[in-house]
Design an enzyme around this catalytic site. Structure first.
Site, PDB file in Angstrom:
ATOM      1  N   ASP A  51       0.839  -1.201   0.000  1.00 25.02           N
ATOM      2  CA  ASP A  51       0.000   0.000   0.000  1.00 25.02           C
ATOM      3  C   ASP A  51       0.878   1.256   0.000  1.00 25.02           C
ATOM      4  OD1 ASP A  51       0.869  -0.174   2.588  1.00 25.02           O
ATOM      5  OD2 ASP A  51      -1.105   0.004   3.519  1.00 25.02           O
ATOM      6  N   SER A  52       2.215   1.055  -0.009  1.00 30.78           N
ATOM      7  CA  SER A  52       3.128   2.178  -0.233  1.00 30.78           C
ATOM      8  C   SER A  52       2.923   2.744  -1.639  1.00 30.78           C
ATOM      9  CB  SER A  52       4.589   1.739  -0.038  1.00 30.78           C
ATOM     10  OG  SER A  52       4.852   0.548  -0.746  1.00 30.78           O
ATOM     11  N   ASP A  90      -1.130  -6.110  -0.300  1.00 29.21           N
ATOM     12  CA  ASP A  90      -1.517  -5.434   0.934  1.00 29.21           C
ATOM     13  C   ASP A  90      -3.016  -5.195   0.964  1.00 29.21           C
ATOM     14  OD1 ASP A  90       0.386  -4.930   2.897  1.00 29.21           O
ATOM     15  OD2 ASP A  90       1.172  -3.148   1.881  1.00 29.21           O
ATOM     16  N   LYS A 120      -1.506  -9.325   2.770  1.00 29.12           N
ATOM     17  CA  LYS A 120      -0.761  -8.891   3.967  1.00 29.12           C
ATOM     18  C   LYS A 120      -1.636  -7.941   4.770  1.00 29.12           C
ATOM     19  CE  LYS A 120       3.054  -6.036   3.850  1.00 29.12           C
ATOM     20  NZ  LYS A 120       2.581  -4.846   4.599  1.00 29.12           N
ATOM     21  N   GLU A 122      -1.752  -5.478   8.501  1.00 30.80           N
ATOM     22  CA  GLU A 122      -0.977  -4.861   9.584  1.00 30.80           C
ATOM     23  C   GLU A 122      -1.692  -5.048  10.921  1.00 30.80           C
ATOM     24  OE1 GLU A 122      -0.111  -0.748   8.737  1.00 30.80           O
ATOM     25  OE2 GLU A 122       0.828  -1.221   6.819  1.00 30.80           O
ATOM     26  N   GLU A 189       8.776  -4.261  10.735  1.00 29.43           N
ATOM     27  CA  GLU A 189       9.264  -2.989  10.204  1.00 29.43           C
ATOM     28  C   GLU A 189       9.820  -2.106  11.316  1.00 29.43           C
ATOM     29  OE1 GLU A 189       6.596  -1.061   7.477  1.00 29.43           O
ATOM     30  OE2 GLU A 189       7.773   0.787   7.435  1.00 29.43           O
TER      31      GLU A 189
END
Ligand code: KIV
Length: 271
Positions: A51-52, A90, A120, A122, A189
Site C-alpha cells: 500500500d506504499s 496489501d 498482507k 498490519e 518494520e
C-alpha cells in the site's frame, strides 16, 4: 543446495523451506506491469504489492488514502507480469479493521480480481479475528508488526518501534499469535535488530525485515527507494542500489535538448 535457484514458482511452502534451511528470502515491492516484469525476471522470491503505492505511485503523504479498487488495479497489473515470484497484496486501510466478515469479502475480492497469491495485513491481537477468518477461507496471510504505517496517526511519527520493554513484549506475543493462527510469514518494520532476531528465533515461520537488522529470515525494500528514484528519502536502513532520479533527470534533459535543437528524430529515426 539452494531452494531459491531450483524452484520454478515460489510458494508459501518454498519460503518455509528456505527458512528451515537458513536460506535468506528476498522481497521487493512492485506496483505496475513493466517494473514487476523486471523484478520477477531478476529472480526475486516475493513481490509485495504494497500500500506504499499510495506514497510512491499516487503521491499521498501516508498509506491511508489508497482504496481497495486501487490496490486491485496495481495487483492485477503486477500479476500479469509475474511468472515465478510469490505475489503478496496489501489489504488497504479500512478493508479489514471493521469486522471479520467484511475483511473476508475484501480479501476474496483481492484474490479473485487480481490473481494474487496471498494478502498482507498490519497488526496483531486487535485484528486476529479477521486474520483467522481469511485463513479459514484458504487465503494465505502475511502479518506485519512493528512500525505499521496504517496506524501512523496513532504513533505520531515514523521512529523506531518497540524500543521499550512493554511494546517489545507485546510484539513477541503478537508474532506468536500470528504464527498460531496460521500466517505464513511476518514483516517486521523498523524495530531494534536484537528484538527482530529474537522474534525470528522464537517463531518457526519466516520473518522478513525492513529496518529490522540482519538476524531475520529475509529482507524487503520499497523498489522506488532502493533504486534511488525518490531522492528525498534516505533513512538509515535503506541501501540505494542506484540513483535513478539522477539518471532519469539527465535523460529527460537530454531528450528536451534534442527535441528543441531539432537533432531528434534524425534520418534513421523516421519513415
Ligand atoms: O507497503 C509497503 O511497501 C510495505 C513494506 C514497507 C513492507 O508494507
Amino acid at each position: 543446495m539452494s531452494v531459491h535457484k531450483d524452484v520454478k514458482k515460489v510458494t508459501t511452502h518454498v519460503l518455509q523451506e528456505m527458512k528451515n534451511r537458513g536460506e535468506k528470502i528476498s522481497m521487493l515491492t512492485g506496483y505496475d506491469f513493466s517494473m514487476a516484469r523486471i523484478i520477477d525476471a531478476s529472480g526475486i522470491d516475493v513481490i509485495l504489492v504494497g500500500d506504499s503505492a499510495s506514497n510512491v505511485m499516487a503521491g499521498h503523504e501516508t498509506t491511508l488514502p489508497i482504496t481497495l479498487d486501487q490496490m486491485i488495479y496495481h495487483a492485477a497489473s503486477v500479476v500479469r507480469a509475474v511468472e515465478r515470484a510469490l505475489v503478496v497484496v496489501d489489504m488497504p486501510f479500512g478493508s479489514y479493521q471493521g469486522n471479520s466478515k467484511e475483511a473476508l469479502s475484501n480479501a476474496i475480492r483481492i484474490m479473485k480480481e487480481t490473481g494474487g497469491h496471498s494478502v498482507k495485513m498490519e497488526g496483531g491481537e486487535e485484528i486476529i479475528e479477521s486474520i483467522k477468518r481469511i485463513l479459514t477461507a484458504g487465503i494465505p496471510v502475511m502479518g506485519h508488526l512493528g512500525l505499521t504505517p496504517q496506524s501512523i496517526y496513532k504513533f505520531g511519527t515514523y521512529v523506531v518501534r518497540a524500543k521499550e520493554e512493554d511494546e517489545a513484549k507485546r510484539l513477541i506475543h503478537d508474532a506468536k499469535l500470528l504464527e498460531e493462527a496460521g500466517c505464513f510469514a511476518i514483516v517486521l518494520e523498523k524495530i531494534p535488530a536484537k528484538l527482530a532476531e529474537q522474534v525470528a528465533k522464537s517463531v518457526s515461520i519466516p520473518i522478513i525485515g525492513i529496518g529490522a537488522g540482519n538476524g531475520v529470515d529475509g529482507q524487503v525494500l520499497v523498489v522506488h527507494d532502493m533504486l534511488g528514484i525518490n531522492n528525498e528519502f534516505s533513512p538509515r536502513f535503506l541501501r540505494k542500489y542506484n540513483n535513478l532520479y539522477e539518471q532519469m533527470f539527465s535523460s529527460f534533459q537530454a531528450y528536451i535538448s534534442d527535441v528543441k535543437s531539432g537533432d531528434f528524430p534524425n534520418e534513421n529515426e523516421q519513415y
